[in-house]
Design an enzyme around this catalytic site. Sequence first.
Site, PDB file in Angstrom:
ATOM      1  N   GLU A 239       0.876  -1.166   0.000  1.00 37.82           N
ATOM      2  CA  GLU A 239       0.000   0.000   0.000  1.00 37.82           C
ATOM      3  C   GLU A 239       0.917   1.221   0.000  1.00 37.82           C
ATOM      4  O   GLU A 239       1.793   1.325   0.859  1.00 37.82           O
ATOM      5  CB  GLU A 239      -0.880  -0.023   1.247  1.00 37.82           C
ATOM      6  CG  GLU A 239      -1.885   1.100   1.261  1.00 37.82           C
ATOM      7  CD  GLU A 239      -2.773   1.085   2.512  1.00 37.82           C
ATOM      8  OE1 GLU A 239      -3.452   2.094   2.731  1.00 37.82           O
ATOM      9  OE2 GLU A 239      -2.777   0.084   3.249  1.00 37.82           O
TER      10      GLU A 239
ATOM     11  N   ARG B 222       5.180 -12.668   9.792  1.00 37.00           N
ATOM     12  CA  ARG B 222       5.904 -11.456   9.422  1.00 37.00           C
ATOM     13  C   ARG B 222       7.221 -11.367  10.187  1.00 37.00           C
ATOM     14  O   ARG B 222       7.399 -11.985  11.224  1.00 37.00           O
ATOM     15  CB  ARG B 222       5.043 -10.213   9.620  1.00 37.00           C
ATOM     16  CG  ARG B 222       4.580  -9.930  11.016  1.00 37.00           C
ATOM     17  CD  ARG B 222       3.911  -8.548  11.104  1.00 37.00           C
ATOM     18  NE  ARG B 222       2.922  -8.315  10.066  1.00 37.00           N
ATOM     19  CZ  ARG B 222       2.803  -7.153   9.395  1.00 37.00           C
ATOM     20  NH1 ARG B 222       3.591  -6.144   9.646  1.00 37.00           N
ATOM     21  NH2 ARG B 222       1.889  -7.008   8.488  1.00 37.00           N
TER      22      ARG B 222
ATOM     23  N   LYS C  20       4.112   0.646   9.547  1.00 37.03           N
ATOM     24  CA  LYS C  20       4.250   1.915   8.824  1.00 37.03           C
ATOM     25  C   LYS C  20       3.620   3.063   9.597  1.00 37.03           C
ATOM     26  O   LYS C  20       4.096   4.188   9.531  1.00 37.03           O
ATOM     27  CB  LYS C  20       3.611   1.799   7.437  1.00 37.03           C
ATOM     28  CG  LYS C  20       4.532   1.107   6.457  1.00 37.03           C
ATOM     29  CD  LYS C  20       4.006   1.183   5.050  1.00 37.03           C
ATOM     30  CE  LYS C  20       2.865   0.221   4.873  1.00 37.03           C
ATOM     31  NZ  LYS C  20       2.553  -0.027   3.455  1.00 37.03           N
TER      32      LYS C  20
HETATM   33  P1  ATP Z   1       2.696  -2.490   8.139  1.00 34.22           P
HETATM   34  O1  ATP Z   1       1.927  -3.423   9.017  1.00 34.22           O
HETATM   35  O2  ATP Z   1       4.150  -2.428   8.408  1.00 34.22           O
HETATM   36  O3  ATP Z   1       2.088  -1.139   8.056  1.00 34.22           O
HETATM   37  P2  ATP Z   1       1.436  -3.535   5.854  1.00 34.22           P
HETATM   38  O4  ATP Z   1       1.251  -4.999   5.919  1.00 34.22           O
HETATM   39  O5  ATP Z   1       0.267  -2.686   6.080  1.00 34.22           O
HETATM   40  O6  ATP Z   1       2.678  -3.137   6.736  1.00 34.22           O
HETATM   41  P3  ATP Z   1       1.642  -3.400   3.045  1.00 34.22           P
HETATM   42  O7  ATP Z   1       2.124  -2.281   2.227  1.00 34.22           O
HETATM   43  O8  ATP Z   1       0.217  -3.756   2.981  1.00 34.22           O
HETATM   44  O9  ATP Z   1       2.085  -3.091   4.517  1.00 34.22           O
HETATM   45  O10 ATP Z   1       2.552  -4.681   2.795  1.00 34.22           O
HETATM   46  C1  ATP Z   1       2.874  -5.204   1.542  1.00 34.22           C
HETATM   47  C2  ATP Z   1       3.230  -6.644   1.697  1.00 34.22           C
HETATM   48  O11 ATP Z   1       4.334  -6.782   2.585  1.00 34.22           O
HETATM   49  C3  ATP Z   1       2.081  -7.430   2.285  1.00 34.22           C
HETATM   50  O12 ATP Z   1       1.948  -8.634   1.547  1.00 34.22           O
HETATM   51  C4  ATP Z   1       2.504  -7.698   3.694  1.00 34.22           C
HETATM   52  O13 ATP Z   1       1.974  -8.901   4.150  1.00 34.22           O
HETATM   53  C5  ATP Z   1       4.037  -7.730   3.582  1.00 34.22           C
HETATM   54  N1  ATP Z   1       4.646  -7.335   4.847  1.00 34.22           N
HETATM   55  C6  ATP Z   1       4.414  -6.222   5.561  1.00 34.22           C
HETATM   56  N2  ATP Z   1       5.104  -6.205   6.704  1.00 34.22           N
HETATM   57  C7  ATP Z   1       5.822  -7.357   6.728  1.00 34.22           C
HETATM   58  C8  ATP Z   1       6.738  -7.954   7.654  1.00 34.22           C
HETATM   59  N3  ATP Z   1       7.064  -7.350   8.797  1.00 34.22           N
HETATM   60  N4  ATP Z   1       7.277  -9.155   7.351  1.00 34.22           N
HETATM   61  C9  ATP Z   1       6.962  -9.758   6.199  1.00 34.22           C
HETATM   62  N5  ATP Z   1       6.111  -9.266   5.289  1.00 34.22           N
HETATM   63  C10 ATP Z   1       5.537  -8.085   5.534  1.00 34.22           C
HETATM   64 MG    MG Z   2      -1.451  -3.524   4.666  1.00 34.41          MG
END
Ligand code: ATP
Ligand code: MG
Length: 568
Positions: free
Chosen positions: A46, A272, A282
Amino acid sequence: MTITQKTDSELQAPKENTPSDFIREIINSDLASGKRSHIATRFPPEPNGYLHIGHAKSICLNFGIARQYNGTCNLRFDDTNPCKEDVEYVESIMEDVKWLGFDWEDRMYYASDYFQKLYEYAVKLIKLGKAYVCELTADEIREYRGTLTEPGKNSPYRDRSIEENLALFEKMKKGELPDGSAVLRAKIDMASPNINMRDPAIYRIRHAPHHRTGDEWNIYPMYDFAHCLSDSIEGITHSICTLEFEIHRPLYNWYLETLNVKNPPQQIEFARLNLTYTVMSKRKLLQLVTEGHVNGWDDPRMPTIAGMRRRGFTPEAIRNFCEQIGVAKADSIVDMAFLEHCIREDLNKKAKRVMAVLNPVKLIIDNYPEGLEEEIEAVNNPEDLSRGTRKVKFTKELFIEREDFMEEPIKGFHRLSPGKEVRLKAAYYVTCSHIVKNEDGVITEIHCSYDPNTKGGTSSDGRKVRGTLHWVSSSNYIEAEIRIYENLFACLNPSALDNFIDGLNPNSLSVNKQAKIELSMANAQIGETVQFERLGYFCVDKDSSANKLIFNRTLPLKDSWAKAAKKN
Ligand code: ATP
Ligand code: MG
């Protein structure tokens, strides 16, 4: 997500290089059974922040699987929320994925590319009697939803006719209804034990411009609806995501089944990545930036890819780290020291050695000829002799580290002290004769004599010395500013605190403005990482200018992970 506090011994240890994991096993069996004939994955960020090291894990997994199986991996911006997204983030994400060494070729997509198709899918759900426009307020919806232990109640709008739903949804689309006055909901089961299945929202009204579609839409699809269908539209075979989506999987499948999608993608969840001494959400990273706790998303203390790049971490080391920690089904916290170990391993092979003195004191060689300048030959990288040597100027007056001298040496101190002989790296043996102090008692000069028969740092009579000091000629050097970093947080798991800001390390940045560096760094390039002998790895910062060199300390040399691993 909250993570329970772990003790040191519970922190995840690196695994053997694992060629396989449970995701690759699923893929192998899908290929063997003929369920799939090719593999298509995607990385779906995102664009509401910069990527962090957790995303790097997901990128390595998705692009790595595509590479391994000769498949494809798409980059897809999940831009379904018009309010939080930004072009700056889109550009940074593209830069970071490329820098990590991956290529989406011509497959860069936006969920917003599919807004029209998603809208048509929503209309189809209405026509199937599987979606309805609900006019409960947000509070009422929450109240009707029930709890983990109590079933929800049906919305009074649940049994509207298909025609009425179509007409109302049309009004939502045209912008005739105000924000929050209605949502389109899936008609599933208000008594489902899985709250995600209790008639979840599909579309909400938002009179907000979108960074790509402008004012075209007044309704925006919810993540769960948009994501599975975007996967399906792109022909994704394995939709790999993190564990928090496990409970959304029944909904992911419900949309695909109800809409009778062909070859539906399969969602697979993995744990994760969490790291000690930092935060990875984020939202929290944004707070660090907006409240000024760090100097931007690419502050070298941030766990962002941009921050790590600026700090001097390499893509090869980050990829190796992601491979070593492997893919698991259970959440854990990886020790930051292990990431740092991977960085050091890589930089040790790559970084040119340079001499720099961070806390200088003058060393004067009384018997060295006045005005003489010798060119000392120094090895660029002892791990890779093909990198050759460089010439370093040696003179009567030098700088050494203040910490390398002790007037009254404590037991075990093998560096310089009165009467003691040490080696000046690659140059000569010197013996301290006396020191000069100022009126405050601070040492201003360390006087020595040198042995001309020890040129190159070896003695012809086999005489040994315990200490080797680095040095810089006090008439041939450049000044630099050095930014020294420690962990951004002082506690192991700041996310476990009530307010993670309380865990910030007040000493995470200190600035040294007195460093003296050998002249060979005069043409250093921004982003270049070197090893300052005996001190650590340092990377030329982008804030450097023609007359001011600034280095980030990437890492000190001491590797606590390697030390602990040796002990075990
Ligand atoms: P955050 O929780 O850090 O805000 P998010 O999951 O909302 O992250 P996205 O931009 O939606 O962030 O993530 C893009 C991809 O990266 C998704 O498939 C998510 O599952 C993966 N991802 C995000 N954080 C992690 C992590 N700590 N370890 C592994 N994969 C991750
Ligand atoms: Mg997300």
